[in-house]
Motif scaffolding. Structure first.
Motif: not given
Length: 328
Positions: A154, A183, A295, A319
Motif C-alpha cells: 500500500t 488505493i 492504509i 494495510g
C-alpha cells in the motif's frame, strides 16, 4: 515498564507481557514514551526464530513507533525533548518506552493521528530506499509491486503514484485487487486466477515493468524477469517464497536487467540517518499535509500482540496492523 517479548521462538502464543527496566538513552539516542507501535512481517519472522536482532539492538520485537521524546542522550538535539515523533528502530517497539537514534526520527505534525504515525516509518524507509534509491524509479516509468494490499504494498502504490509512476500490483483475491485499485494502483492482478507475467506484458504493450519490488523471491524471480523491461531493475526485499531461485542468465544479459536487494535493519546508524534526511526532504511533506495517509487495518492493545500476529499470519489484513501502547 511493560513490554511484550518471548523466551523461546514459536507461534503467536509465545508472546507474553514482561516487566522490563526503562532503557536509558546513549549517545545520539532519544527515549520515546510509546503511543503506538507498528506490526510488521519481520516481527513475525523474529518471533519464529528466523530473524534475530542485530548486535546491540533490543531483543524485543517492534521496528517502528510513535510517541513523545521524554529523555535525550549526549549528542541528541535538545530541542527534540517533549516533541511528538515517529521513528524507525532496530527493535524494542513493543514496549511502553523505546530507544531510537535521534537521526531516525520524524516530527509528527499536529494533524497526524499517532496510530497513523506509528504505521509509517518501516514501510516508508523500505519503499523509498528500494524503489527510488536502489530501483532508480522515476516519473513516467512502470512499477510492479507484489502484495499490493500489504503494508509495504500500500505504501509503494501511494508513494509511486505521487512521484508520477504507473503502478501495477498483484493480490490474492478479487476483493483485494479492488482495494488495491481504490488505493491507487492502475492495474491489480489476481495472481490466483491470472498469469501476472502475461497481464504485465499486456498492460505495458509487451515492454514490461521498469522496476519490480519483490517480496516473494523463489520461483517468482524468473517470472519477474520475464515481465521486466529492457534495462529494468528487480529489487528483492523479502524471501517469503523461498531463499533460492534459478534464473536464465542469458536472458538477463540480453535484456540488460539489473538485480539487487536489501535488508534495512542491520544497516548502520549513519546510513539510516542519511536515508531519514532524504525522506524528510522529499517524501515527508506528503505525509505532513495529509496527501498520503497510511492504509490502516486493525489496532490491538499491546497486551493482545499475539492476536495482531495471528491477523498478520492469516493474510486477511489490508494495510497496517498497529498496537496501542499508551493508556487512554
Amino acid at each position: 515498564m511493560t513490554a511484550i517479548g518471548f523466551d523461546e521462538p514459536g507461534g503467536p502464543d509465545v508472546l507474553v507481557a514482561k516487566d522490563c527496566p526503562v532503557p536509558e538513552p546513549g549517545a545520539n539516542q532519544v527515549l520515546i514514551k510509546v503511543s503506538h507501535a507498528g506490526v510488521n512481517r519481520p516481527d513475525v519472522i523474529q518471533r519464529q526464530g528466523l530473524y534475530p536482532p542485530p548486535p546491540g539492538a533490543s531483543p524485543l520485537p517492534g521496528l517502528e513507533v510513535s510517541g513523545t521524546v521524554v529523555a535525550i542522550g549526549e549528542g541528541a538535539p535538545p530541542e527534540m525533548l517533549n516533541q511528538p515523533v515517529c521513528a524507525l528502530v532496530s527493535g524494542g517497539g513493543y514496549a511502553e518506552y523505546c530507544l531510537a537514534h535521534s537521526g531516525h526520527c520524524l516530527h509528527v505534525p499536529d494533524r497526524m493521528p499517532m496510530d497513523e504515525a506509528a504505521a509509517i516509518p518501516e514501510t516508508l524507509f523500505t519503499v523509498w530506499h528500494n524503489v527510488f534509491e536502489r530501483g532508480w524509479a522515476r516519473d513516467g516509468e512502470t512499477l510492479l509491486v507484489h502484495g499490493g494490499t500489504s503494508g509495504i504494498g500500500t505504501m509503494a502504490i501511494m508513494l509511486a503514484k505521487e512521484f508520477g509512476l504507473t503502478v501495477l500490483t498483484t493480490a490474492g483475491s478479487d476483493e483485494k485487487c479492488a482495494e488495491a485499485r481504490e488505493i491507487g494502483a492502475d492495474l491489480a492482478i489476481n495472481y490466483k486466477t491470472q498469469d501476472f507475467v502475461e497481464a504485465v506484458r499486456k498492460a505495458t504493450e509487451g515492454r514490461g515493468a521498469d522496476v519490480i519490488l519483490d517480496m516473494v523471491s523463489g520461483d517468482y524471480v524468473q517470472r519477474n524477469l520475464d515481465c521486466l523491461a529492457e534495462d529494468g531493475r528487480h529489487v528483492t526485499i523479502a524471501v517469503l517464497g523461498g531463499i533460492k531461485a534459478e534464473i536464465n542468465m542469458a536472458k538477463l544479459m540480453s535484456r540488460r536487467q539489473t538485480m539487487t536487494g536489501s535488508t534495512l535493519r542491520p544497516r548502520s546508524d549513519e546510513f539510516k540517518a542519511l536515508l531519514a534526511d532524504e525522506i524528510h526532504n522529499h517524501a515527508w511533506p506528503l505525509f505532513e499535509d495529509g496527501t498520503i495517509r497510511p492504509i490502516m487495518d486493525e489496532t490491538f492493545p499491546l497486551a493482545r500482540a499475539a492476536d495482531a500476529h495471528r491477523r498478520m499470519e492469516a493474510g486477511d489484513h489490508i494495510g497496517k496492523i498497529v498496537l496501542k501502547v499508551a493508556a487512554d
